[in-house]
Structure formats: C-alpha cells, structure tokens
Enzyme design. Sequence first.
Site, PDB file in Angstrom:
ATOM      1  N   ASP A 186      -9.801  53.916 -23.996  1.00 34.92           N
ATOM      2  CA  ASP A 186      -9.158  54.990 -23.226  1.00 34.92           C
ATOM      3  C   ASP A 186     -10.012  56.250 -23.346  1.00 34.92           C
ATOM      4  O   ASP A 186     -11.241  56.177 -23.487  1.00 34.92           O
ATOM      5  CB  ASP A 186      -7.699  55.175 -23.679  1.00 34.92           C
ATOM      6  CG  ASP A 186      -6.809  55.734 -22.561  1.00 34.92           C
ATOM      7  OD1 ASP A 186      -6.733  56.964 -22.428  1.00 34.92           O
ATOM      8  OD2 ASP A 186      -6.207  54.933 -21.827  1.00 34.92           O
ATOM      9  N   LYS A 203      -9.502  52.242 -15.726  1.00 37.12           N
ATOM     10  CA  LYS A 203      -8.315  53.084 -15.549  1.00 37.12           C
ATOM     11  C   LYS A 203      -8.774  54.448 -15.076  1.00 37.12           C
ATOM     12  O   LYS A 203      -9.590  55.095 -15.742  1.00 37.12           O
ATOM     13  CB  LYS A 203      -7.570  53.192 -16.891  1.00 37.12           C
ATOM     14  CG  LYS A 203      -6.471  54.254 -16.961  1.00 37.12           C
ATOM     15  CD  LYS A 203      -5.726  54.162 -18.293  1.00 37.12           C
ATOM     16  CE  LYS A 203      -4.853  55.364 -18.599  1.00 37.12           C
ATOM     17  NZ  LYS A 203      -4.210  55.268 -19.917  1.00 37.12           N
ATOM     18  N   ASP A 250      -7.683  58.071 -14.381  1.00 37.69           N
ATOM     19  CA  ASP A 250      -6.649  59.067 -14.650  1.00 37.69           C
ATOM     20  C   ASP A 250      -6.776  60.222 -13.651  1.00 37.69           C
ATOM     21  O   ASP A 250      -7.732  60.266 -12.865  1.00 37.69           O
ATOM     22  CB  ASP A 250      -6.806  59.541 -16.108  1.00 37.69           C
ATOM     23  CG  ASP A 250      -5.477  59.912 -16.726  1.00 37.69           C
ATOM     24  OD1 ASP A 250      -4.518  60.177 -15.973  1.00 37.69           O
ATOM     25  OD2 ASP A 250      -5.386  59.972 -17.969  1.00 37.69           O
ATOM     26  N   SER A 258      -3.832  56.005 -11.918  1.00 34.45           N
ATOM     27  CA  SER A 258      -2.761  56.876 -12.420  1.00 34.45           C
ATOM     28  C   SER A 258      -2.234  57.802 -11.333  1.00 34.45           C
ATOM     29  O   SER A 258      -1.375  58.647 -11.595  1.00 34.45           O
ATOM     30  CB  SER A 258      -3.272  57.708 -13.604  1.00 34.45           C
ATOM     31  OG  SER A 258      -3.693  56.857 -14.634  1.00 34.45           O
ATOM     32  N   ARG A 279       0.043  53.521 -12.817  1.00 29.59           N
ATOM     33  CA  ARG A 279       0.989  54.227 -13.677  1.00 29.59           C
ATOM     34  C   ARG A 279       1.865  55.085 -12.776  1.00 29.59           C
ATOM     35  O   ARG A 279       1.376  55.940 -12.071  1.00 29.59           O
ATOM     36  CB  ARG A 279       0.211  55.106 -14.661  1.00 29.59           C
ATOM     37  CG  ARG A 279      -0.410  54.342 -15.831  1.00 29.59           C
ATOM     38  CD  ARG A 279       0.618  54.051 -16.917  1.00 29.59           C
ATOM     39  NE  ARG A 279       1.347  55.248 -17.275  1.00 29.59           N
ATOM     40  CZ  ARG A 279       0.865  56.199 -18.062  1.00 29.59           C
ATOM     41  NH1 ARG A 279      -0.316  56.081 -18.610  1.00 29.59           N
ATOM     42  NH2 ARG A 279       1.586  57.269 -18.346  1.00 29.59           N
ATOM     43  N   ASP A 289       3.673  59.362 -19.949  1.00 34.81           N
ATOM     44  CA  ASP A 289       3.093  58.562 -21.044  1.00 34.81           C
ATOM     45  C   ASP A 289       4.154  58.066 -22.025  1.00 34.81           C
ATOM     46  O   ASP A 289       5.064  58.816 -22.401  1.00 34.81           O
ATOM     47  CB  ASP A 289       2.116  59.421 -21.850  1.00 34.81           C
ATOM     48  CG  ASP A 289       0.892  59.793 -21.049  1.00 34.81           C
ATOM     49  OD1 ASP A 289       0.786  59.377 -19.880  1.00 34.81           O
ATOM     50  OD2 ASP A 289       0.049  60.519 -21.610  1.00 34.81           O
TER      51      ASP A 289
END
Length: 435
Positions: free
Chosen positions: A79, A156, A158, A190, A215, A219
């Site tokens: 991450d 991923k 974000d 995200s 997402r 969180d």
Amino acid sequence: MHLAELLFVSSLSVATFALDNGLMRVPPMGWLAWERYRCDIDCDHDPKNCISENLFMDMADRLSEDGWRELGYVYVNIDDCWSSMKRDDNGRLQADPKRFPGGIHKLARYMHDRGLKLGIYGDMGTHTCGGYPGTTLDKIELDAQTFADWEVDMFKFDGCYSNATEQEQGYPLMSKALNATGRPIGYSCSWPAYQGGLPPKVNYTQLGEICNLWRNYGDIQDSWDSVLKIINWFFENQDVLGPTAGPGKWNDPDMLIAGDFGLSMEQSRSQMAIWVIMAAPLFMSNDLRTINSGARSILQNKIAISINQDPMGIQGRRILKEKSGIDVYWRPLSKNASALVFFSRRNDMPYRYQTTLSKLNYTTGSYQIYDVFTEKTMTLKDSTSFVVSVNPTGVVMWYVSAPAKRNIRQFYRGGRLQGSLFDDDDENAISPVFL
Ligand code: GLA
C-alpha cells in the site's frame, strides 16, 4: 521499419487497446499491508527493522507455506509509503532504496516464484494520501508502464489530492493505460469513495467497465464499530450497490481484520460471513507470522471461501432487519444453492431466533443445511419451525443446498425482492451435490 514489422506492431496495438483484462471473475483474495501496518513499513519508525520488503516476503512465505495460497489468497499487496520521495531522472516512480533494496521487480519475481501475485499502490493526484509522489494526469501512462515493467499484477489507485474533474479523467485513463501495457493488471479504483459512494455522483456502469473492484466507502479500522459502520452503509445502500457487482467487477468494503486486535472471535466470524455474502474481495490485513489459530480457521474456512468465490458472482442482500436485533442476509449461489447469515446486533446474550425457511422466501421442499462454522448438517422442510442461537455480535452462517431453480430476474427487479425467490417447478428435488 519494414512493412511487415509495421503491420505486426499496429496489429499488436489494436489488440492491446481492445484488451478486456478478463481478470477477477471471482472476488480477488490475498493480503494487503495497510490496515495493520500503515506507514510503519517505514524505517523511521523502527530503525532496526526497516527493510519493508522483508515484511512482504515474510507474508508471501506464510501464504505459500501455511495453506493460504491453495485456498485462493494469492495477492500480496503493497500500500502507501513504498516509494521514494523523488521520481528518478527519467521521471519514473522508484521504490525507496532503503526500505526496498531489491526493488519492486525483484519482489514481484519473489511472488511469482511462489505462485503468488504482487499488488502495488498509487494515487490519482499530486500526492498519495501519505504524502508520497502521486500520479498526475501527465504521468498516468508512464506509471502504468513502470508497473507493467516491474511485472506487477494488481494496482490500487487512490484519490487523495485530486479534484472531481481530474478523477473523472484519470481513472478511465489509467484503465486504458494499464490495458495498453498488455500485462494483465487487476485494477482497484478508490474513485467512488471520493465521490460519496452513491449515484448520481458515482457512475457504477462506467466503473464496471473500467475497474475490477472499487472502494465505495471509508477506511476500515481495527474495531468492531468500524466494521459495523461499513456493514450498515453497504446494506442501507444495497439496492443501488448490489446490482453493480458481478464477475470482474466488485464492491470493496475494505480489508478483513481478523487476527488483529479489535475483534472478538464472534466478530471476526461476523465480518467474514458478511464479506462472503457481499461477494467482497477478501484481502486480509494482519500478521500471518503470528496469527492465532482461531482467526486462522475463520479466514481459512473452505465453505465460507467457496461461497464467496461462487462463479455466478451475485452480491447478497439483507432480507430482514428484525426489531429483536437479528438481521438475515441471503445470497443466491450456483447449483441452485444459497447462503443464509443470521447476524445479531445485540450486546446482551445469545438470542434464540425462531423462523422457518418459508418465512425467508424459500419455496416448498426439503433443504439440506450445512452450518459453515460448526460444520453440522441437517435437513429442513420449508415449513418446519427452527431456532438458531446467535451470539452477541456474532453470526450463524448456513450453506443451503436447494433444488428449485432460482428466478434471478425477479431477484433485483426494482431493487426489491419480488414474489417468490424460486420458480415453482423442480420443487422437492434435493440436489445430490452438497459441495
Ligand atoms: C487512503 C486509502 C487507504 C490507504 C491510505 C494510504 O486512506 O483509503 O486504504 O490506502 O489512503 O495512505
């Protein structure tokens, strides 16, 4: 360039441009660093143990040696906070040389040698949420190519430090850029979480076309309150969210935290059961080197995992929210089976919940029941009254082997259960296949 070469190159680019990545036909499973480790993979926090790549290699060893990989947990995902604060001389992102001395490519090879996959993190903005270099619009193609060169398998993206207009351009652009590399890279967006998670701001049709998972919401943290907040939001909005999921495109309620500090065993089972019902990606964020056997057996429950991985990929629903504090969740499965979860919101005592399968919309017939966590089996007629004892903040989860054909078209009509869940032919024929 010769004509033949030109033709070859142009046919390649057409093929890659049209590439539908075909990935994640069932919800992806693996391990993700963030919830448990945050930026503590950073040297500054623990100078003695600052080589972050060791953590990822340790988790890969555990996944491949402790039975996780065979169950489907194959992604090892880095991450935030992995990169150097500066891009290299060619403008490419680079791993922090102190924390990842071998570099990301070597880590990807380490995963691939063990039948695992590597995921990495970036941010559609000037900076990542942790303040590391972001991927602004002009850097999207370069960064996608860098990840492909490193043989990364999942990305991923974000959304900190970007505005809605930039996100609207950046998320689809990254999808194209990843496809254009020709490397299959699962794409986690995200984006909806930055737009409040709901239409009309979020366009779930578009998301399903460009991302493998997304997402939708805030969180997860290491607490039952946090898990409950996520459950509440997802099921309050199930009419909108449920139909958007399917093979290759999943709602992501965030990581599994069983094995950490905040959840009891009952609560860990509840999170697992409800994530399974939701057809959610199963990314654990915990320490697989020291995980206790209770948490391990919940996360390694074969029947729960096979329900989560059902090939029809239909996201389940909450079908009842009782005044007594019991919720009932239902998910249709292939082989004309289904899963039921009885979940208690109570904090006082085990609650004896009495019902019948027909009250839960099952049609006339006999059903084989397999209790996912106690491994007990029984046969139940639709009309037979039964009692499940549900512990406070806990669940009872059933795999229901059922004969009748489900009428899936009816299932989501108008976002509500309509009439009978099952067609009326075929009733009473008990499926001989019981997982
Ligand atoms: C955001 C994301 C988290 C995590 C952090 C990293 O908060 O939602 O999942 O990636 O950023 O900084």
